[in-house]
Structures are given as C-alpha cells and as structure tokens.
Design an enzyme around this catalytic site. Structure first.
Site, short mmCIF file in Angstrom:
data_model
loop_
_atom_site.label_atom_id
_atom_site.label_comp_id
_atom_site.label_asym_id
_atom_site.label_seq_id
_atom_site.Cartn_x
_atom_site.Cartn_y
_atom_site.Cartn_z
CB ILE A 176 -60.36 35.04 13.04
CG1 ILE A 176 -59.56 35.29 14.31
CG2 ILE A 176 -61.84 35.26 13.25
CD1 ILE A 176 -59.50 36.73 14.73
N PRO A 177 -61.32 32.15 11.00
CG PRO A 177 -62.36 30.10 11.31
CD PRO A 177 -61.61 31.18 12.03
CB CYS A 178 -63.57 35.80 7.98
SG CYS A 178 -62.11 36.24 7.05
CG HIS A 179 -62.04 30.49 4.86
ND1 HIS A 179 -61.23 30.58 5.98
CD2 HIS A 179 -62.31 29.18 4.69
CE1 HIS A 179 -61.02 29.36 6.45
NE2 HIS A 179 -61.66 28.49 5.68
NE ARG A 180 -63.71 26.85 8.68
CZ ARG A 180 -63.10 26.41 9.75
NH1 ARG A 180 -63.57 26.69 10.95
NH2 ARG A 180 -62.04 25.65 9.63
#
Length: 66
Positions: free
Chosen positions: A19-23
């Site tokens: 779940i790409p929360c770094h974006r």
C-alpha cells in the site's frame, strides 16, 4: 480535518510497499514524513521516476488531473 485521518492511516499502514504510502506528500510539494524514514521515502520516489529538487516535488509535472 481529513489530514488527520490520512496521517493515521499512513502511520498504521502495516504494508507500506504494498500500500504505497510513500507517494503521499505535503500539499506544498515537500516530501513529508515516512515510517521507514525520509531518506527511504526519497529513494523509493526516485526509483519510481519522481524528480525531487530542493526537497520538493514539482506538482506541475506530476499532479494528476481529470
């Protein structure tokens, strides 16, 4: 105060790569925080082709619009 809900969801994300929360970045383009550390967040963004200049992302280039 949706920003609090977003912050809590990101903080509690158990699978930050899946779940790409770094974006998620700040509304002014600055990088913001990351559970894996800001350096790791920057590394992931650069790996995905995002250019970061003076600690910020140029939204004119990357902002999604309908």
């Amino acid at each position: 105060k949706a920003y609090r809900a977003v912050g809590n969801a990101l903080k509690n994300n158990k699978e930050p790569i899946v779940i790409p929360c770094h974006r998620v970045v700040n509304s002014n383009g600055s990088i913001g925080g990351y559970s894996g550390g800001v350096k790791e967040k920057i590394r992931l963004l650069i790996k995905e082709g995002i250019k970061i200049k003076k600690g910020k992302i140029d939204f004119k280039k990357y902002l999604f619009r309908f």
